[in-house]
Design a protein around this motif. Structure first.
Motif, PDB file in Angstrom:
ATOM      1  N   TYR B  32       0.804  -1.207   0.000  1.00 53.51           N
ATOM      2  CA  TYR B  32       0.000   0.000   0.000  1.00 53.51           C
ATOM      3  C   TYR B  32       0.839   1.260   0.000  1.00 53.51           C
ATOM      4  O   TYR B  32       0.315   2.346  -0.185  1.00 53.51           O
ATOM      5  N   ARG B  34       3.005   2.003  -2.195  1.00 50.63           N
ATOM      6  CA  ARG B  34       3.134   2.445  -3.576  1.00 50.63           C
ATOM      7  C   ARG B  34       4.512   3.026  -3.863  1.00 50.63           C
ATOM      8  O   ARG B  34       4.652   4.162  -4.317  1.00 50.63           O
ATOM      9  N   LYS B  47      12.027  23.846   6.578  1.00 52.25           N
ATOM     10  CA  LYS B  47      10.572  23.868   6.765  1.00 52.25           C
ATOM     11  C   LYS B  47       9.938  22.800   5.872  1.00 52.25           C
ATOM     12  O   LYS B  47       9.080  22.026   6.290  1.00 52.25           O
ATOM     13  N   GLN B  51       7.756  19.426   6.894  1.00 50.13           N
ATOM     14  CA  GLN B  51       6.405  19.146   6.388  1.00 50.13           C
ATOM     15  C   GLN B  51       6.368  17.807   5.683  1.00 50.13           C
ATOM     16  O   GLN B  51       5.432  17.018   5.852  1.00 50.13           O
ATOM     17  N   TYR B  59       1.665   8.680   5.499  1.00 44.47           N
ATOM     18  CA  TYR B  59       1.536   7.622   4.489  1.00 44.47           C
ATOM     19  C   TYR B  59       1.777   6.263   5.119  1.00 44.47           C
ATOM     20  O   TYR B  59       1.079   5.285   4.842  1.00 44.47           O
ATOM     21  N   ILE B 439       2.982  11.750 -13.095  1.00 49.29           N
ATOM     22  CA  ILE B 439       2.093  12.906 -13.014  1.00 49.29           C
ATOM     23  C   ILE B 439       2.219  13.522 -11.639  1.00 49.29           C
ATOM     24  O   ILE B 439       2.107  12.848 -10.631  1.00 49.29           O
ATOM     25  N   GLY B 440       2.484  14.807 -11.597  1.00 49.52           N
ATOM     26  CA  GLY B 440       2.570  15.489 -10.313  1.00 49.52           C
ATOM     27  C   GLY B 440       3.914  15.321  -9.635  1.00 49.52           C
ATOM     28  O   GLY B 440       4.143  15.888  -8.584  1.00 49.52           O
ATOM     29  N   SER B 441       4.823  14.554 -10.256  1.00 47.33           N
ATOM     30  CA  SER B 441       6.121  14.389  -9.594  1.00 47.33           C
ATOM     31  C   SER B 441       7.024  15.534 -10.002  1.00 47.33           C
ATOM     32  O   SER B 441       6.815  16.203 -10.997  1.00 47.33           O
TER      33      SER B 441
END
Lengths: 452, 536
Positions: B32, B34, B47, B51, B59, B439-441
């Protein structure tokens, strides 16, 4: 030989009666879902667009004052009420839900400069340019029925006259003392007609004062000599002083992190400081194009709202350098005071055009009671939008705000000016001996010195 | 703590220790997660680091929660077949399985004999509840597999080469003699897709609502079935190809050609993403694993190859013909040739070594045309020349379905809602790529090459020498200041020019090299020089 084959009986997987809920089975295996990231991305785009469609932040205006609204205060015990004072001495208690005046507190001869409510919510303290401090009892029982109460006026509980005009007042969070700001900082008790204590540092007027929510004896003030001073009531003299390049109009302590406070400055920025370490600002919040007049933190401590002379109200994250939201209206003129409501859902702004305006803190939020499924869906959409908000298509949609033309142009001008300054500094640095010119961060640059 | 068993016959329930449970959950949680966590050491921004560290921890927690849900909350257990003693699993016949298994499961084994209407091909909906069959001589039928009832049957009186469901059981497309047609569940013809031409194979990309087809002339068409727009139409350039499969992981369409190459396509590029030479003869079958990393190909050269799609290398080569290949949800590979079906299983998931698990021989004359595992069931559907059959393969289906992905017990209201939600989540065709997790990386910042210090020094020296040359002092009005400056600049440019040209040439070579590397052409060494010539 041992054999088992998948065999599902229909009764286990379907509902018995039509009044039952449908059964839902979950398998979180990633292999069953293909192209998860692309699906999330498409959902983020749709969520961003829907957000924009449902963004209607303005709830209503409360009119009644006949002069500019100069100060406001919240009643800590009653979510629905807010007090406002105007430049002609008129103090009103408003009911936010119906947006009507519940009662008035007439009495001040000049402008009302400061308003504050005691911690139990029963006493309202007001101070003004007529050098008086007046204490009023807040009517409690009749707040529910407000049919004829717009004409209700209350007689003051006490009137204390003192030597100088007052600029601001604030009440201790857990206690009976309140502090006024004028020629010096005076500490008063409810029952004494003279201040019990006085603090002076320097010869200039003190223009705002705020008590610390976590430490009831600490207060911060700002004076017209461009300084921010921290006082401790248990000591007889002021604790620390920080001199900046421009005057601070207002200070607000972070209720969740009471060692931090944010100062709204004349140079269009807000500076967040850690009260223990005043030589450098923690964060500089830049986005206004004119002096920031008032600042208030949300009860969650995660964001604060500022009202500025440039006719806009902005909401900043507590640790971010730029605003996440801007509210403006053609009819709203110079904003003098802003307050975040105690349930962190509304913002009230009082401005030069004699109106108090009620805005939503989250522009596209659905108000009212949400079903758990609706709430979960909204949270999911918020989460998926935040995950992909750095990608260009979504960033463009999320960032888009309509700005009034003068503000857009003023912001562009400021940008070119700072950019030019930066470029010149870079060139000077490049043409000088390495290490001889160091760039000073903005957090430090605006501070002249810290004085014990 | 574990209790020692005195008597081995006292049942096999051994109390498991907490540590073992934790280990098991940790193992399951890996699935899970991934992939690997981000490397936070290289970050300088404190910072951001804080985060991201908080997020990585979240995760981990959600993966553990999902693993716990898998362990304790799943309603069904998977199927299995274990041989005892000297018995081998591949010798076990379907009749013996039917004897051991309950009645409702033994009903799932059947043979439908329809000898006149040609070899049959079949397709299941994603929930496994409905099946569409098409016989070559024009017989189309829609069946509800839960009740084993026929919903609709039609005879189109034309050759039908392929049938495929669209997003749910209400619509299916049939590749008929001249064009593909889309039909309703009631048998009404809804659309005639003239642009596609004489289609040999159809595939439906569920997330994108794209109908992909390959026709007799080797043209690949992508059509969006929601708006009817033809998204792409490419000539493959490699002639007629009879094999087409969709990789369910990333939506890439793979075509098998008669030259032995497998090409992979996406709707936004006219040239294939990948061209691999896999066999020494025409490709006869293609199959993709659900995870998208394993592909099985079979060719006329009597080989079945299992490929790793991350490195594009063959993991295993098995001997034998295969007219059709299919992977099940649990990773079993079915290959069919003639009247013989062979099921292969991955012996250990780490090394990907496929060995024989089960076999099934049909009646001698039946020619198998298509094998398809039924989703969420331990059933293999066989379409052959005399009709279609279904056999039980324990351990092939996923026992636990997710109601919001595919629900075999869907009501019509749920089906309507699901259609709307999947339309809202329809992916644009640009999201089809070989690695969908990109995507989004964050694209790693390409560090600009440190300027060559020697070259810089040379350039400086050349410019200095040009500057030091004194200009001729012209008289009679020819010595204007602007002309002097212009001449000086010209001299500097002339000095710099060879270095700039060299830099441009290097950059061009770099970009060309990159282009060349992206096309993985597998040719024997002796032929490579010809390939390079063709590309340049």
């Amino acid at each position: 030989m041992k054999v088992k084959v998948i065999s599902r009986s229909t009764d286990e997987f379907t509902r018995e009666r039509s009044q039952d809920l449908q059964r839902v089975f979950r398998n979180f295996d990633p292999n069953l879902r293909t192209q998860e990231k692309a699906v999330e991305y498409v959902r983020a785009v749709n969520a961003a667009k829907l957000d924009k469609i449902f963004a209607r932040p303005f709830v209503g205006a409360m009119d009644g004052h006949i002069d500019a609204v100069s100060c406001m205060t919240k009643n800590p015990n009653h979510l629905k009420g807010i007090f406002s004072g105007s430049m002609d001495g008129d103090i009103r208690l408003w009911d936010i839900a119906s947006r009507r005046t519940i009662c008035q507190f007439p009495g001040h001869q000049g402008a009302v400069r400061g308003l504050t409510a005691s911690t139990d919510g029963r006493i309202l303290v007001s101070c003004g340019t007529d050098s008086t401090v007046r204490l009023w009892t807040v009517p409690v029982a009749t707040i529910a029925e407000s049919d004829d109460s717009s004409n209700n006026s209350v007689k003051p509980l006490a009137v204390y006259v003192w030597k100088n005009a007052f600029w601001s007042v604030d009440h201790q969070w857990e206690g009976d003392l309140f502090a006024t700001a004028g020629a010096q900082v005076d500490i008063w008790d409810h029952n004494r007609s003279q201040p019990v204590n006085s603090f002076v540092w320097g010869k200039d007027t003190v223009i705002s004062v705020r008590f610390n929510p976590g430490e009831p004896n600490v207060l911060a003030t700002s004076a017209s000599d461009r300084s921010i001073t921290l006082y401790d009531l248990r000591m007889s003299s002021p604790a620390r002083k920080l001199i900046m390049r421009t005057k601070t109009n207002s200070i607000s302590w972070n209720p969740m992190e009471p060692m931090n406070f944010t100062a709204a400055n004349e140079d269009c920025n807000c500076y967040s400081y850690d009260a223990r370490k005043l030589d450098e600002a923690k964060c500089v919040h830049k986005d206004h194009v004119s002096a920031v007049m008032d600042i208030d933190y949300s009860p969650t401590g995660q964001e604060f709202v500022t009202g500025s002379y440039d006719r806009t109200v902005r909401i900043f994250p507590f640790n971010g350098g730029h605003s996440r939201e801007i509210y403006h209206t053609k009819r709203m003129q110079r904003v003098f005071c802003v307050k975040f409501s105690c349930d962190a859902s509304y913002i009230i702004s009082g401005s030069d055009d004699t109106n108090l305006r009620l805005w939503k803190a989250k522009a596209s939020e659905q108000l009212g009671v949400l079903l758990p499924r609706e709430r979960r869906k909204q949270e999911y959409l918020e989460g998926v939008k935040n995950r992909y908000k750095h990608l260009p298509e979504i960033k463009r949609i999320v960032r888009h705000r309509h700005l009034p033309k003068p503000i857009y142009k003023a912001a562009a001008l400021r940008r070119t000016m700072t950019e030019a300054e930066r470029r010149k500094h870079e060139r000077r640095k490049a043409h000088s001996a390495p290490g001889s010119m160091s760039i000073e961060p903005l957090r430090k640059k605006r501070i002249i010195q810290e004085v014990e | 703590m574990g209790v020692k068993q005195e008597n081995g016959n006292l049942g096999k329930i051994v109390p498991v220790t907490d540590q073992e449970i934790d280990d098991e959950i940790d193992l399951k949680a890996k699935k899970y997660l991934r992939g690997e966590g981000a490397n936070l050491e290289v970050l300088k921004d404190k910072k951001l680091k804080g985060q991201l560290a908080v997020r990585e921890e979240l995760y981990g927690k959600s993966a553990k929660a999902a693993a716990k849900a898998e362990k304790w909350l799943m309603p069904s257990e998977g199927g299995y077949l274990e041989a005892e003693g000297i018995e081998k699993t591949w010798r076990i016949k379907q009749e013996s399985i039917a004897r051991e298994v309950d009645i409702s499961s033994s009903k799932k084994q059947y043979d439908i004999v329809l000898p006149e209407l040609g070899p049959y091909t079949l397709d299941f909906t994603s929930s496994g509840r409905y099946m569409a069959v098409a016989g070559r001589k024009g017989h189309l039928a829609l069946m509800d597999m839960k009740n084993l009832s026929l919903i609709k049957e039609l005879q189109v009186r034309e050759t039908v080469r392929d049938v495929v469901f669209l997003h749910n059981e209400l619509f299916f497309a049939a590749a008929q003699k001249k064009y593909p047609y889309i039909y309703n569940r009631d048998g009404t013809e809804l659309h005639c897709l003239k642009e596609h031409g004489a289609v040999l194979k159809l595939q439906f990309l569920k997330n994108h609502f794209l109908l992909a087809s390959i026709n007799k002339f080797g043209q690949l068409h992508y059509q969006d079935v929601t708006m009817g727009q033809m998204v792409a139409n490419y000539r493959t350039g490699l002639g007629r190809s009879d094999m087409m499969q969709v990789n369910p992981f990333n939506g890439v369409v793979a075509l098998g050609h008669s030259g032995g190459t497998v090409t992979m396509w996406k709707p936004t590029s006219p040239t294939p993403l990948i061209k691999m030479l896999s066999h020494q003869g025409p490709i006869s079958a293609l199959g993709f694993h659900q995870s998208g990393h394993i592909m099985a190909t079979a060719g006329m050269d009597k080989k079945i190859k299992i490929w790793d799609l991350r490195k594009f290398e063959p993991l295993q080569t098995l001997p034998g013909h295969a007219k059709t290949l299919d992977f099940s949800q649990k990773g079993l590979l079915a290959s069919g040739t003639g009247s013989y079906v062979q099921i292969l299983r991955d012996s250990s998931s780490g090394t990907h070594h496929y060995e024989r698990y089960m076999t099934h021989s049909m009646v001698k004359g039946y020619q198998i045309r298509k094998l398809l595992f039924r989703p969420y069931e331990d059933v293999l559907g066989i379409g052959h020349s005399m009709g279609w059959s279904s056999i039980l393969i324990p351990g092939s289906g996923e026992p636990n379905f997710d109601s919001w992905v595919a629900n075999p017990f869907e009501t019509s209201k749920q089906r309507r809602e699901k259609e709307i939600h999947s339309l809202l989540d329809k992916l644009p065709p640009e999201t089809i790529m070989l690695d969908p997790s990109r995507i989004g990386s964050v694209r790693p910042m390409r560090r600009r090459e440190k300027p060559n210090k020697e070259r810089d020094a040379e350039v400086e020296a050349a410019v200095a020498s040009v500057k030091s040359v004194p200009l001729k002092n012209k008289t009679k009005g020819r010595n204007k200041a602007s002309k002097r400056v212009g001449k000086k600049q010209e001299g500097i440019l002339r000095a710099k020019r060879p270095y700039l040209e060299q830099q441009m040439k290097e950059e061009q070579e770099l970009s060309q090299k990159k282009q060349r590397v992206s096309e993985a052409v597998k040719l024997p060494k002796s032929l490579q020089r010809f390939a390079k010539k063709k590309m340049s």
